[in-house]
Design a protein around this motif. Sequence first.
Motif, PDB file in Angstrom:
ATOM      1  N   GLY A 166     -46.105  47.583  32.789  1.00 50.71           N
ATOM      2  CA  GLY A 166     -46.673  46.234  32.725  1.00 50.71           C
ATOM      3  C   GLY A 166     -48.006  46.211  32.003  1.00 50.71           C
ATOM      4  O   GLY A 166     -48.278  45.320  31.193  1.00 50.71           O
ATOM      5  N   ALA A 167     -48.844  47.201  32.285  1.00 46.92           N
ATOM      6  CA  ALA A 167     -50.151  47.281  31.628  1.00 46.92           C
ATOM      7  C   ALA A 167     -49.984  47.512  30.125  1.00 46.92           C
ATOM      8  O   ALA A 167     -50.695  46.905  29.318  1.00 46.92           O
ATOM      9  N   LYS A 180     -45.418  54.430  40.135  1.00 46.28           N
ATOM     10  CA  LYS A 180     -46.464  53.975  39.221  1.00 46.28           C
ATOM     11  C   LYS A 180     -45.921  53.508  37.873  1.00 46.28           C
ATOM     12  O   LYS A 180     -46.605  52.802  37.150  1.00 46.28           O
ATOM     13  N   GLU A 188     -46.026  49.727  37.041  1.00 51.47           N
ATOM     14  CA  GLU A 188     -47.396  49.266  36.824  1.00 51.47           C
ATOM     15  C   GLU A 188     -47.879  49.671  35.434  1.00 51.47           C
ATOM     16  O   GLU A 188     -48.494  48.876  34.721  1.00 51.47           O
TER      17      GLU A 188
END
Length: 67
Positions: free
Chosen positions: A33-34, A27, A30
């Motif tokens: 990136g967020a 995770k 992700e």
Amino acid sequence: MGGLGAIGIPGLIIILVIVLIVFGPKKLPEIGGAVGKTFAEFKKSTKGLMDDDDEPAKKVEKKSDVS
């Protein structure tokens, strides 16, 4: 009361280890990136606000140059 700057390198390592344990290694990309997209959007928005604040001053300067 040094704020966020008082965390230091050991504190950051501990936080990173806790995040790794909580979210897992799959995770993390992700989440990274967020967070990156969020910071980019924030930067773009604040730049837009700063440009809006500078715009009236530029209009005043242009009017005074014409006179």
